[in-house]
Write a protein that holds these residues in place. Structure first.
Motif, short mmCIF file in Angstrom:
data_model
loop_
_atom_site.label_atom_id
_atom_site.label_comp_id
_atom_site.label_asym_id
_atom_site.label_seq_id
_atom_site.Cartn_x
_atom_site.Cartn_y
_atom_site.Cartn_z
N GLN A 34 5.66 -39.54 -91.89
CA GLN A 34 5.25 -39.53 -93.30
C GLN A 34 5.47 -40.93 -93.86
N HIS A 47 6.13 -43.62 -96.85
CA HIS A 47 6.76 -43.68 -98.17
C HIS A 47 6.51 -45.05 -98.78
N THR A 48 6.60 -45.13 -100.08
CA THR A 48 6.25 -46.34 -100.82
C THR A 48 7.46 -47.22 -101.06
N ILE A 94 13.78 -42.79 -99.03
CA ILE A 94 12.54 -42.49 -99.75
C ILE A 94 12.43 -43.34 -101.00
N ASN A 95 13.51 -43.43 -101.77
CA ASN A 95 13.54 -44.22 -103.01
C ASN A 95 14.27 -45.53 -102.74
#
Length: 166
Positions: A115, A117-118, A162-163
């Motif tokens: 996946q 993520h940004t 993720i963050n």
């Protein structure tokens, strides 16, 4: 395990090494949950290029994911946190003629299903080169994309992969 340009070297004791020629040209590798995950240059058909292997590290299976039009993807650093692989790298556009770089962060529980993520907006034009995990925080390092000037470094971190923040 060591690797370079399609050559993999494996040792159980750090003194005696066996040579294998991998079929995908691994550039970065991580081990976890009895599997290896690796990234390599994506210069064909504009794909994210990944591979996974069983616990021997010698039988690699190519795993490709479609990227955006006119982009090449390079996956450069990988770490394992006990449950997930985290891989970082960058993609860049080759058309139109200007050069734009974009960071890539990928997460997988099994080295097969990934996946994306940004990364934070502040690092949009940076190349992520490596990532590590110390048990509580992820740290990824990168550089500016300028090919003909001194590169400027960047460090981002995250507690959950993720963050991310500067």
């Amino acid at each position: 395990m060591l690797f370079r340009s399609g050559n993999t070297y494996k040792s159980a004791d750090g003194s005696t090494w066996s040579h294998y020629t991998d079929n995908v040209g691994i550039k970065s590798m991580g081990y976890g949950n009895e599997n290896y995950a690796g990234g390599f240059d994506g210069q064909t058909d504009y794909y994210f290029q990944m591979a996974y292997s069983d616990n021997t590290g010698t039988n690699w299976t190519n795993q490709s994911f479609s990227g955006a039009d006119h982009k090449y993807t390079y996956l450069r650093g990988i770490t394992y946190n006990g449950s997930d692989f985290i891989m970082v790298g960058y993609e860049f556009t080759v058309y139109p003629a200007n050069y734009n770089s974009f960071p890539v962060i990928m997460i997988s529980p099994d080295a097969i299903n990934w996946q994306e993520h940004t990364a934070p907006n502040e690092v949009t034009n940076y190349k992520l080169i490596d990532v590590d995990y110390n048990g509580s925080r992820y740290v990824a390092v990168g550089a500016s994309p300028h090919q003909y000037t001194v590169e400027e470094g960047i460090i981002i971190s995250s507690t959950d992969a993720i963050n991310w923040s500067l």
